[in-house]
Design an enzyme around this catalytic site. Structure first.
Site, PDB file in Angstrom:
ATOM      1  N   GLU A   1       0.410  -1.331   0.181  1.00 46.95           N
ATOM      2  CA  GLU A   1       0.347   0.050  -0.032  1.00 46.95           C
ATOM      3  C   GLU A   1       0.816   1.233   0.529  1.00 46.95           C
ATOM      4  OE1 GLU A   1      -3.422  -0.083  -0.406  1.00 46.95           O
ATOM      5  OE2 GLU A   1      -3.081  -1.557  -0.996  1.00 46.95           O
TER       6      GLU A   1
ATOM      7  N   HIS B   1     -39.878   0.307 -21.670  1.00 41.47           N
ATOM      8  CA  HIS B   1     -40.540   1.478 -21.404  1.00 41.47           C
ATOM      9  C   HIS B   1     -39.565   1.794 -20.213  1.00 41.47           C
ATOM     10  CE1 HIS B   1     -43.468   4.127 -19.245  1.00 41.47           C
ATOM     11  NE2 HIS B   1     -43.757   3.597 -18.503  1.00 41.47           N
ATOM     12  N   ALA B   2     -39.316   3.214 -20.053  1.00 42.77           N
ATOM     13  CA  ALA B   2     -37.784   3.053 -18.810  1.00 42.77           C
ATOM     14  C   ALA B   2     -38.673   3.172 -17.861  1.00 42.77           C
ATOM     15  CB  ALA B   2     -37.968   4.548 -18.955  1.00 42.77           C
TER      16      ALA B   2
ATOM     17  N   HIS C   1     -35.338  11.991 -14.592  1.00 40.65           N
ATOM     18  CA  HIS C   1     -35.563  11.491 -13.768  1.00 40.65           C
ATOM     19  C   HIS C   1     -36.255  10.236 -13.125  1.00 40.65           C
ATOM     20  CE1 HIS C   1     -40.403  11.110 -13.486  1.00 40.65           C
ATOM     21  NE2 HIS C   1     -40.366  10.007 -14.433  1.00 40.65           N
ATOM     22  N   GLU C   2     -35.637   9.360 -13.819  1.00 35.48           N
ATOM     23  CA  GLU C   2     -35.565   7.567 -13.465  1.00 35.48           C
ATOM     24  C   GLU C   2     -34.106   7.799 -12.667  1.00 35.48           C
ATOM     25  OE1 GLU C   2     -37.799   5.223 -13.992  1.00 35.48           O
ATOM     26  OE2 GLU C   2     -38.976   7.107 -15.552  1.00 35.48           O
TER      27      GLU C   2
ATOM     28  N   HIS D   1     -36.195   8.280  -8.680  1.00 35.16           N
ATOM     29  CA  HIS D   1     -36.570   7.651  -8.134  1.00 35.16           C
ATOM     30  C   HIS D   1     -35.614   6.313  -7.573  1.00 35.16           C
ATOM     31  CE1 HIS D   1     -40.279   7.993  -9.918  1.00 35.16           C
ATOM     32  NE2 HIS D   1     -40.477   8.539 -10.814  1.00 35.16           N
TER      33      HIS D   1
ATOM     34  N   GLU E   1     -42.990  10.083  -8.261  1.00 29.47           N
ATOM     35  CA  GLU E   1     -42.965  10.858  -9.681  1.00 29.47           C
ATOM     36  C   GLU E   1     -42.978  12.471  -9.635  1.00 29.47           C
ATOM     37  OE1 GLU E   1     -43.607  10.078 -12.890  1.00 29.47           O
ATOM     38  OE2 GLU E   1     -43.355   7.632 -11.557  1.00 29.47           O
TER      39      GLU E   1
ATOM     40  N   HIS F   1     -54.968   2.662 -17.748  1.00 29.52           N
ATOM     41  CA  HIS F   1     -54.562   3.217 -15.953  1.00 29.52           C
ATOM     42  C   HIS F   1     -56.364   2.516 -15.688  1.00 29.52           C
ATOM     43  CE1 HIS F   1     -51.186   5.774 -17.489  1.00 29.52           C
ATOM     44  NE2 HIS F   1     -50.478   5.160 -16.267  1.00 29.52           N
TER      45      HIS F   1
ATOM     46  N   TYR G   1     -50.805  11.721 -10.931  1.00 35.85           N
ATOM     47  CA  TYR G   1     -49.429  11.834 -11.533  1.00 35.85           C
ATOM     48  C   TYR G   1     -50.978  13.603 -11.807  1.00 35.85           C
ATOM     49  CZ  TYR G   1     -48.639   7.315 -13.094  1.00 35.85           C
ATOM     50  OH  TYR G   1     -48.654   6.586 -13.430  1.00 35.85           O
TER      51      TYR G   1
END
Length: 1190
Positions: free
Chosen positions: A244, A810-811, A840-841, A844, A868, A971, A981
């Site tokens: 090291e 679909h994302a 956006h994703e 989440h 969302e 939906h 939403y």
């Protein structure tokens, strides 16, 4: 620990980790010590204990004495650094929390173990605003590649006369992360013990940290190459600290400004005292701060192994050493009978010796000084680059066998370790610190402890006032107060309830993980086998939820005193439709949901003149609605989808409503109907009234947008088709459901010819990759002080569509419920839309990471709209022209009113146009669930709401007795609640405004990029604080955390964002009617649009009603003269009553009265079965998880 500057939040994180880990390890560790000592005593050398065995690796009888002497050499330097840091922390947190003469509370030093202070550099920086030495931007600007980074390192070694990296090193190493498989990315050097095969494994990124790491790892490779001629037992570092030390030794040279300049990464070197002090301070916060911790870790462990420290005193002796050597104290009182804080450092439970790191820190500076002297360097040691000295070739010497000999070889005579070179390196900083510390106390009063407000930090004060008991010790069955008051007046069986929760949590993590894995496997590999596995997993999670709820019902949890515990039990006791006790009804409910999903997923619109030519929703009908400007072609696509799907769903949906309502009525809360159950997730008694008020706040904005768009559509299609005062025909707004109008931007663009904000061409021209898009998003979050994406995210996610299998593209963001596995699934393309979607994703994912410490029921958004909202909140910043410019995707920003209006118009067509649709979807559904809208009026009431709120009308007359247009939106048959939403669109702007204000943004709200504000760190902390709450508290608490006081939703920030556009629209709409006459319907040419006029002229019958076995004309003429010829390409029912389109033949749904369309069908293909099972599973799992987690 690294980014927060909230004293109490830091305390929570510090204490929470120790409560979660340490206490569970204590008994196990004491048994481990017994077993380890027993094992080494049987070695050939009969070691007295494990510590003696470890120390034998250093071949020195007085090793411990030498270490103590080294520490004493370093003590003045550390004490000066400690005093200066303590002073700066006192300025940050106040004299009431940081003593002028005492130890430092351990939680404020930027690291869970206080072993490195580098994360608080911003609080202690000597001279702010001096040039940063991070050359990452320069590397990227100059187009450095990974290969260049490794070749540069190789040149460094060759320059010093060391062994050139052999060809097999270049051929066999892994320098970048492969795209086709999972790997362990942690950088490491490898010796294959055959005297020639050496490699580095590293997922290299173009940045300064990785450049230094490459030199470090190549230092290990050089070591391998230099000792390869020895027998295998001698192929290793001269002692455990040498390897090291060699790596870090090289980093000391590579990090110097002059070296960075020599390889073209610094244009100029600021050679002044202030820059030197800043550089040395950053090095000291990383190196010097570590020394006492590196020293004491094994001092404690050796005491444990030799028995001088017993299990009863483990924690007490640990803190004695930490206070004595590091000058730190725990921020809260420790319960030494229960706590085991040493176990909260990985190396203790993992049994990794630690003194090697202390040794390596000494040696690296000793080697550095020796090689600097040999190389001919003159001047301060911290400026030495050994590869630049006139005698650099003489600076590399081969290391031999016994480590003192190796020391002598490299240092030219020294055979013992010395801390003097380290002191010499930091001498300019020492001098500066001594000046800064005038009047400060060096050292600390070991008896001082920080003041502690017991009740204010959830503690319990014993009745006799003698002691403060931490929350984990209250009502745990162990008397901690001398008067036993901590175990008196305990709530009804709450400790047993907590045990139940933690047992549930461990099981839930496993069950949910298995379920999500099955769901992931299917979505990323569409096979029948994977479909069957995910269905089995969904059934398992449903059964698990029922069993948990039944067991929870044994507790009188409604009368618990602990609000958190009560909230947890409320969550796991509510099952929604999974509460159905009648198995036959439950199966019928699931079957209907499966059938509805199947109808929706297989629906196709077929050409009237060629029924064999059919179009699927995605991409065919999507594309038609988005790109066509032919009024009649748009009508066909719009109507064709509704004929193909809606009519088949109507009777099934009414039965579904009955079964769903029956199921939720059997839940523990006895919900009046499914809508009431859904609304309960928001914890607001007047939720519906609040929503209506929000909509009314937004109505003027929407009406102005509607009037302007209607005017432009009138110019496009003519006054005969678009009324100046009526609603807009639903098919001309660019979207199948008129929920977003962005696809007609070209028809309504305010100022054509202005620079487009679509940076897709720029991305492609600059060679952006999918990996770069994700790394850019990660940088955005890190820039705001959020959690960096973990390595397993990069290893396990699906970023591009695989070439070898079918997937769901679909994302989506995925939480695997085990507190570390998070992923994104996305078939990414190189374009701006996908770049924004990635942010956006990843929003989440950030939410998942921030609340992962909570029990499973609290791992979710504060309410269903929060998740969302967080994703879209970040997209608001990422989409701004200035942010796009900051990441190199816009060369210039047109800062003028016309560009602003174009930008806001594009945002409004996506955001504002959605609001009434997002609002009305569940208004209709709640009325259906409560019975005020009956099956007979389903379609009629749907269009009343759509006309009232959206100002749209169907382009062709609807047959309310047959049509079921709500079912043509996923939906509805998918049974996914939708009001979330609408809520998220409100919240995202409310959050955006709050964080913009906090970040220090000034100017119009639509120009704000929260990641660019001068106080972006503070904005990031607010965001993190809200995300960390998950759903552990009622959502107004989370709202207050991020907004700084607001506890109710407000549409005003959304209005503020679009205010410039509102003003512009009001000017453009002079003379236009705001609002619409709800009675207006578009003119309709019956035969001209494939309709049929009844023989008596009384009515126009749509194509779907002709020859369908149902009399729609009063004179029955629509069912006369029906023949096989009328069914070209289709299927005529056996009784001749109806023509069935090809897509309805053998689809599992009876369309013919005599069921002949479902007879003599070929065997179903594996793929069609898989798709059907997938749609069933998606809706089932979503409902089950929503039921369990909300």
């Amino acid at each position: 620990m690294a980014s927060s500057r909230d004293y109490d939040r830091l305390r929570f994180c510090w204490e929470g980790w120790r409560d979660a880990v340490g206490r569970q390890l204590k008994d196990k560790y004491s048994r481990f010590v017994e077993l380890s000592n027993d094992a080494v005593s049987q070695d050939a050398q009969n070691w007295s204990d494990t510590g003696a065995y470890w120390r034998s690796w250093y071949d020195i009888p007085d090793f411990q004495e030498q270490l103590e002497n080294l520490y004493n050499q370093l003590k003045p330097l550390y004490n000066n650094l400690h005093a200066y840091v303590r002073k700066k922390l006192r300025e940050q947190y106040g004299q009431d929390k940081i003593s002028a003469t005492g130890p430092i509370p351990a939680h404020v030093l930027g690291n869970m173990w206080s072993q490195s202070f580098i994360n608080i550099y911003d609080l202690v920086e000597p001279y702010p605003n001096k040039t940063s030495l991070d050359v990452t931007p320069k590397m990227k600007a100059d187009g450095w590649t990974v290969d260049r980074m490794f070749r540069t390192s190789d040149d460094f070694f060759e320059d010093m006369g060391q062994i050139e990296m052999p060809q097999n090193f270049w051929d066999n190493s892994m320098f970048v992360k492969p795209a086709d498989r999972d790997v362990v990315c942690h950088a490491s050097a490898w010796d294959f013990y055959n005297a020639y095969d050496v490699r580095i494994k590293m997922c290299t990124n173009i940045n300064m940290i990785d450049l230094v790491t490459i030199h470090h790892e190549m230092g290990h490779i050089e070591y391998f190459l230099q000792y390869k001629h020895h027998p295998v037992p001698f192929r290793g570092g001269a002692n455990p600290g040498f390897h090291e030390a060699v790596g870090d030794l090289l980093a000391l040279s590579v990090s110097t400004p002059k070296h960075l300049q020599s390889i073209g990464l610094l244009d100029t070197v600021e050679d002044d005292n202030e820059s030197d002090i800043n550089f040395l301070m950053s090095m000291a916060l990383d190196k010097v701060s570590f020394l006492p911790f590196g020293y004491l870790m094994d001092q404690w462990r050796w005491g444990v192994f030799n028995g001088s420290i017993t299990p009863e005193t483990y924690n007490q002796e640990w803190w004695k050493l930490r206070t004595r050597y590091q000058g730190i104290v725990p921020p809260v009182p420790r319960n030494h009978a229960k706590d085991f804080d040493p176990g909260c450092k990985f190396h203790i439970p993992a049994n990794v010796p630690y003194i090697r790191y202390f040794v390596s820190f000494i040696l690296q500076f000793q080697f550095h000084k020796a090689l600097c002297d040999t190389s001919g360097h003159t001047g301060p040691l911290h400026k030495c680059d050994i590869s630049a000295g006139p005698n650099k070739a003489a600076a590399g010497e081969q290391l031999a066998q016994e480590w003192p000999e190796a020391m002598e070889a490299i240092t030219g005579g020294q055979r013992v370790m010395s801390a003097q070179p380290l002191v010499d390196y930091f001498q300019p900083l020492i001098t500066w610190l001594e000046q800064q510390n005038q009047g400060e106390t060096l050292g600390w009063d070991e008896s001082w402890t920080p003041p502690y407000d017991c009740e204010a930090t959830d503690g319990f004060t014993c009745a006799d006032g003698s002691k403060c008991i931490r929350p984990g010790d209250r009502c745990d069955g162990v008397n901690d107060c001398t008067d036993n008051s901590d175990e008196r007046d305990c709530p009804n069986n709450e400790q047993e309830a907590w045990d139940f929760i933690w047992d549930y949590n461990a099981k839930a993590e496993k069950v949910y993980y298995d379920t999500v894995v099955a769901y992931w496997n299917f979505n990323t590999n569409l096979t029948q086998e994977n479909a069957q596995k995910q269905v089995a997993a969904s059934l398992a999670v449903a059964q698990f939820g029922k069993e948990v709820a039944q067991n929870a019902s044994k507790f009188d949890w409604q009368n618990f005193n602990n609000a958190t515990l009560k909230r947890l039990f409320h969550s796991i006791s509510s099952l929604g439709t999974a509460a159905q006790q009648d198995q036959a009804k439950l199966e019928e409910l699931n079957n209907i949901m499966s059938e509805m999903d199947n109808i929706y997923s297989t629906g196709k619109a077929c050409e009237y003149d060629d029924p064999s030519n059919c179009m699927a929703l995605n991409p065919d009908l999507y594309s038609c609605l988005a790109s066509s400007r032919d009024y009649d072609r748009l009508r066909f696509c719009w109507e064709g989808w509704r004929d193909a799907v809606g009519r088949q769903l109507k009777d099934k949906y009414s039965r579904f409503v009955e079964l769903s309502n029956d199921a939720v009525s059997q839940d523990a809360q006895n919900w009046a109907d499914t809508g009431a159950y859904w609304r309960s997730w928001y914890d607001i008694a007047d939720f519906q009234e609040q929503l209506e008020n929000l909509y009314n706040q937004l109505k003027p904005l929407y009406n102005n947008l509607h009037a302007y768009v209607r005017k432009k559509l009138r110019e496009q299609y003519g006054q005969d088709k678009i009324s100046a005062t009526g609603p807009i025909p639903a098919h001309v707004l660019g979207n199948m459901w008129s929920q977003s109008w962005i696809n007609i931007y070209d028809l309504v663009e305010p100022y054509p010819g202005k620079t487009s904000l679509d940076v897709t061409p720029k991305m492609k021209a600059d060679g952006w990759t999918v990996d770069r898009m994700f790394r850019t998003s990660d940088d955005f979050f890190k820039d705001m002080g959020q959690i960096e994406m973990p390595q397993n995210f990069w290893d396990n996610s699906m970023f591009v569509k695989p070439a070898d299998r079918n997937v769901v593209c679909h994302a989506s963001a995925w939480d695997f419920y085990n507190a570390h596995d998070v992923r994104i699934k996305m078939c990414t393309n190189i374009n701006m839309i996908d770049l924004v979607t990635i942010h956006h994703e990843m929003g989440h994912i950030e939410y998942f990471l921030q609340y992962k410490h909570h029990p499973v029921p609290f791992r979710g958004g504060a309410n269903p709209g929060f998740h969302e909202a967080v994703g879209d909140l970040l997209a608001l910043s990422v989409s701004t022209p200035r942010h796009l410019q900051s990441i190199g995707l816009l060369d210039t920003v047109e800062d003028d009113n016309e560009s602003d209006i174009n930008f806001l118009m594009s945002m409004a067509l996506d955001k504002v146009s959605f609001l009434p649709f997002g609002y009305l979807m569940d208004q209709w559904r709640w009325a259906v669930f409560n019975g005020s809208v009956t099956p007979e009026t389903y379609n009629q009431e749907w269009w009343k709401l759509r006309t009232r709120y959206q100002g749209i009308v169907p382009p062709v007359p609807r047959n309310h007795a047959k049509d079921f247009d709500p079912g043509c939106k996923f939906h509805i048959p998918g049974n996914t609640p939708y009001i979330r939403y609408f809520v998220s669109f409100i919240l995202q702007f409310q959050f955006h405004k709050a964080l913009c204000d906090t970040s220090g943004h000034t100017g119009p709200l639509h120009k704000c990029d929260i990641s660019a504000g001068p106080n972006k760190t503070a904005a990031g902390e607010k965001l993190a604080r809200m995300l960390q709450m998950g759903s552990s508290q009622e959502w107004p608490e989370a709202m207050e955390a991020i907004t700084g006081g607001q506890r109710v939703m407000s549409a005003q920030p959304l209005v503020d964002y679009f205010q410039p556009l509102i003003t512009w629209l009001e000017q453009q709409n002079q003379g236009e009617t705001l609002g619409w006459d709800e009675s207006w319907t578009p003119l309709y040419d019956c035969e001209g649009t494939d309709g049929f006029t009844c023989a008596d002229g009384s009515k126009c019958i749509r194509p779907g009603d002709r020859c369908d076995g149902v009399n729609d004309c009063d004179d029955n003429s629509d069912e006369q003269n029906c023949s096989v010829d009328d069914c070209a390409g289709g299927f005529t029912c056996a009784d001749g009553s109806k023509c069935i389109r090809p897509g309805d033949r053998c689809d599992g749904v009876n369309d013919c009265v005599d069921n002949s369309d479902e007879q003599n069908c070929p065997a179903a293909s594996a793929q069609s079965v898989a798709v059907s099972m997938a749609t069933t599973f998606i809706s089932t799992v979503v409902c089950i998880l929503l039921a369990i987690l909300n």
